[in-house]
Design an enzyme around this catalytic site. Structure first.
Site, PDB file in Angstrom:
ATOM      1  NE  ARG A 115      80.596  12.492 -57.847  1.00  0.00           N
ATOM      2  CZ  ARG A 115      79.939  13.322 -57.042  1.00  0.00           C
ATOM      3  NH1 ARG A 115      80.388  14.530 -56.811  1.00  0.00           N
ATOM      4  NH2 ARG A 115      78.830  12.936 -56.464  1.00  0.00           N
ATOM      5  NE  ARG A 131      70.081  15.685 -49.824  1.00  0.00           N
ATOM      6  CZ  ARG A 131      71.270  15.641 -50.396  1.00  0.00           C
ATOM      7  NH1 ARG A 131      72.281  16.314 -49.881  1.00  0.00           N
ATOM      8  NH2 ARG A 131      71.468  14.908 -51.475  1.00  0.00           N
ATOM      9  NE  ARG A 183      71.089  17.179 -54.168  1.00  0.00           N
ATOM     10  CZ  ARG A 183      72.377  16.925 -53.923  1.00  0.00           C
ATOM     11  NH1 ARG A 183      73.028  17.630 -53.016  1.00  0.00           N
ATOM     12  NH2 ARG A 183      73.002  15.973 -54.584  1.00  0.00           N
ATOM     13  NE  ARG A 198      73.159  11.214 -55.734  1.00  0.00           N
ATOM     14  CZ  ARG A 198      72.453  11.814 -54.765  1.00  0.00           C
ATOM     15  NH1 ARG A 198      71.123  11.707 -54.750  1.00  0.00           N
ATOM     16  NH2 ARG A 198      73.061  12.519 -53.846  1.00  0.00           N
TER      17      ARG A 198
HETATM   18  P1  AP5 Z   1      75.344  16.122 -47.186  1.00  0.00           P
HETATM   19  O1  AP5 Z   1      76.277  16.852 -46.321  1.00  0.00           O
HETATM   20  O2  AP5 Z   1      74.557  16.890 -48.204  1.00  0.00           O
HETATM   21  O3  AP5 Z   1      76.089  14.900 -47.880  1.00  0.00           O
HETATM   22  P2  AP5 Z   1      76.946  14.907 -49.205  1.00  0.00           P
HETATM   23  O4  AP5 Z   1      78.003  13.858 -49.003  1.00  0.00           O
HETATM   24  O5  AP5 Z   1      77.395  16.268 -49.560  1.00  0.00           O
HETATM   25  O6  AP5 Z   1      75.838  14.362 -50.182  1.00  0.00           O
HETATM   26  P3  AP5 Z   1      75.395  14.817 -51.639  1.00  0.00           P
HETATM   27  O7  AP5 Z   1      74.107  14.133 -51.907  1.00  0.00           O
HETATM   28  O8  AP5 Z   1      75.423  16.293 -51.828  1.00  0.00           O
HETATM   29  O9  AP5 Z   1      76.601  14.169 -52.425  1.00  0.00           O
HETATM   30  P4  AP5 Z   1      76.677  13.705 -53.884  1.00  0.00           P
HETATM   31  O10 AP5 Z   1      78.114  13.341 -53.981  1.00  0.00           O
HETATM   32  O11 AP5 Z   1      75.721  12.652 -54.260  1.00  0.00           O
HETATM   33  O12 AP5 Z   1      76.179  14.982 -54.681  1.00  0.00           O
HETATM   34  P5  AP5 Z   1      76.912  16.192 -55.367  1.00  0.00           P
HETATM   35  O13 AP5 Z   1      76.146  17.396 -55.045  1.00  0.00           O
HETATM   36  O14 AP5 Z   1      78.376  16.184 -55.114  1.00  0.00           O
HETATM   37  O15 AP5 Z   1      74.348  15.286 -46.224  1.00  0.00           O
HETATM   38  C1  AP5 Z   1      73.272  14.555 -46.756  1.00  0.00           C
HETATM   39  C2  AP5 Z   1      72.151  14.538 -45.730  1.00  0.00           C
HETATM   40  O16 AP5 Z   1      72.564  13.843 -44.565  1.00  0.00           O
HETATM   41  C3  AP5 Z   1      71.738  15.932 -45.238  1.00  0.00           C
HETATM   42  O17 AP5 Z   1      70.349  15.946 -45.026  1.00  0.00           O
HETATM   43  C4  AP5 Z   1      72.501  16.106 -43.920  1.00  0.00           C
HETATM   44  O18 AP5 Z   1      71.862  16.973 -43.025  1.00  0.00           O
HETATM   45  C5  AP5 Z   1      72.544  14.681 -43.422  1.00  0.00           C
HETATM   46  N1  AP5 Z   1      73.763  14.374 -42.655  1.00  0.00           N
HETATM   47  C6  AP5 Z   1      75.041  14.749 -42.944  1.00  0.00           C
HETATM   48  N2  AP5 Z   1      75.905  14.264 -42.040  1.00  0.00           N
HETATM   49  C7  AP5 Z   1      75.165  13.531 -41.166  1.00  0.00           C
HETATM   50  C8  AP5 Z   1      75.498  12.774 -39.993  1.00  0.00           C
HETATM   51  N3  AP5 Z   1      76.751  12.654 -39.547  1.00  0.00           N
HETATM   52  N4  AP5 Z   1      74.489  12.156 -39.330  1.00  0.00           N
HETATM   53  C9  AP5 Z   1      73.183  12.261 -39.765  1.00  0.00           C
HETATM   54  N5  AP5 Z   1      72.813  12.967 -40.845  1.00  0.00           N
HETATM   55  C10 AP5 Z   1      73.790  13.598 -41.559  1.00  0.00           C
HETATM   56  O19 AP5 Z   1      76.728  15.823 -56.916  1.00  0.00           O
HETATM   57  C11 AP5 Z   1      75.444  15.776 -57.516  1.00  0.00           C
HETATM   58  C12 AP5 Z   1      75.580  15.336 -58.977  1.00  0.00           C
HETATM   59  O20 AP5 Z   1      76.372  16.295 -59.714  1.00  0.00           O
HETATM   60  C13 AP5 Z   1      76.292  13.999 -59.206  1.00  0.00           C
HETATM   61  O21 AP5 Z   1      75.412  12.904 -59.080  1.00  0.00           O
HETATM   62  C14 AP5 Z   1      76.813  14.187 -60.632  1.00  0.00           C
HETATM   63  O22 AP5 Z   1      75.812  14.000 -61.571  1.00  0.00           O
HETATM   64  C15 AP5 Z   1      77.227  15.654 -60.654  1.00  0.00           C
HETATM   65  N6  AP5 Z   1      78.625  15.870 -60.227  1.00  0.00           N
HETATM   66  C16 AP5 Z   1      79.025  16.562 -59.125  1.00  0.00           C
HETATM   67  N7  AP5 Z   1      80.362  16.564 -59.017  1.00  0.00           N
HETATM   68  C17 AP5 Z   1      80.820  15.842 -60.078  1.00  0.00           C
HETATM   69  C18 AP5 Z   1      82.124  15.459 -60.489  1.00  0.00           C
HETATM   70  N8  AP5 Z   1      83.224  15.811 -59.802  1.00  0.00           N
HETATM   71  N9  AP5 Z   1      82.232  14.713 -61.611  1.00  0.00           N
HETATM   72  C19 AP5 Z   1      81.139  14.354 -62.341  1.00  0.00           C
HETATM   73  N10 AP5 Z   1      79.874  14.683 -61.980  1.00  0.00           N
HETATM   74  C20 AP5 Z   1      79.713  15.418 -60.849  1.00  0.00           C
END
Ligand code: AP5
Length: 225
Positions: free
Chosen positions: A129, A168, A170, A181
């Protein structure tokens, strides 16, 4: 006798030059195959903003290609749910939509990549990221002996990402956290798009389409169609 000695010396040098030539060309072939993005390689990153569909598409890729799925967000949420020391340290950061320290994330990823399901390939979802995470990943891949990587970049507008996350629900999908975010994504993760573009490993995917259409585009790219 003198002629024989001169002939033997010449034969020796000629053979030595031939052997040296072979070994250096072998070396350059090997370094090319392990260093560049190999078309058949299944070492993938899925990049995109919050709600871009990284998790959704990563799960489909894992089902099709039978590779390991590493979601840093999911690993961290599990730590929080288990109330581990790490979970307690990152809970507030995640609730605010901020990023966890690069050093913590890099250790988590390097350990997770040692699991048997990542032996023949993996997809990194939500990582890297930041630029330091991307350069840290390069070190991890060097230690594993295969530096090839392809980056699938899901392009989705802020409005669509917000709409998806709001429906969604969460724990970190509140209006204020989503805004934070997305802001942090543009500030910290946007530079990675340029970073991987310059390296020639970035594959742009229109993530604004239906889930099925995005999956079909990704599958076409990965199976070389
Ligand atoms: P989904 O597939 O869940 O989307 P996503 O891109 O995975 O979204 P996230 O919210 O999980 O991503 P994020 O990057 O904010 O969170 P992460 O868990 O990595 O889809 C989302 C929704 O849309 C679902 O309901 C789905 O059904 C729908 N959807 C999907 N595709 C669609 C389409 N084409 N059309 C219509 N609907 C659709 O991180 C969470 C937290 O963890 C971060 O904020 C941070 O605090 C920490 N963290 C995680 N990784 C790191 C890192 N590498 N470095 C530092 N902190 C980190």
């Amino acid at each position: 006798m003198r002629h024989f000695l001169v002939f033997s010396l010449m034969a020796f040098f000629f053979t030595a030059i031939l052997l040296l030539g072979c070994s250096s060309s072998e070396k350059s072939e090997n370094s090319e195959s392990s260093g560049s993005a190999d078309a058949a390689s299944m070492q993938l990153i899925i990049l995109g903003g919050p709600g871009a569909g990284k998790g959704t598409q990563a799960r489909a890729i894992v089902d099709t290609f039978k590779i390991g799925h590493i979601s840093t967000g999911k690993i961290l949420r599990q730590e929080v749910a288990d109330s581990t020391e790490l979970g307690m340290l990152v809970a507030g950061i995640m609730a605010r939509g901020e990023l966890v320290a690069d050093s913590i994330i890099l250790t988590l990823v390097e350990n997770r990549l040692k699991a048997p399901d990542c032996k023949d390939g993996f997809i990194l979802d939500g990582f890297p990221r930041t630029i330091p995470q991307a350069t840290g990943l390069e070190g991890i891949l060097e230690r594993r002996g295969d530096t090839s990587i392809r980056v699938l970049y899901l392009e989705v507008s802020d409005e669509e990402m917000t709409r998806r996350l709001m429906s969604r629900g969460r724990a970190d999908d509140t209006e204020e956290t989503i805004k934070n975010r997305i802001g942090i994504f543009h500030q910290q993760t946007d530079p990675l798009v340029e970073y991987y573009d310059k390296k020639g490993t970035l594959i742009r995917i229109n993530g604004e389409q239906s889930i099925e259409a995005v999956a079909a585009d990704i599958e076409a790219v990965l199976s070389g169609k």
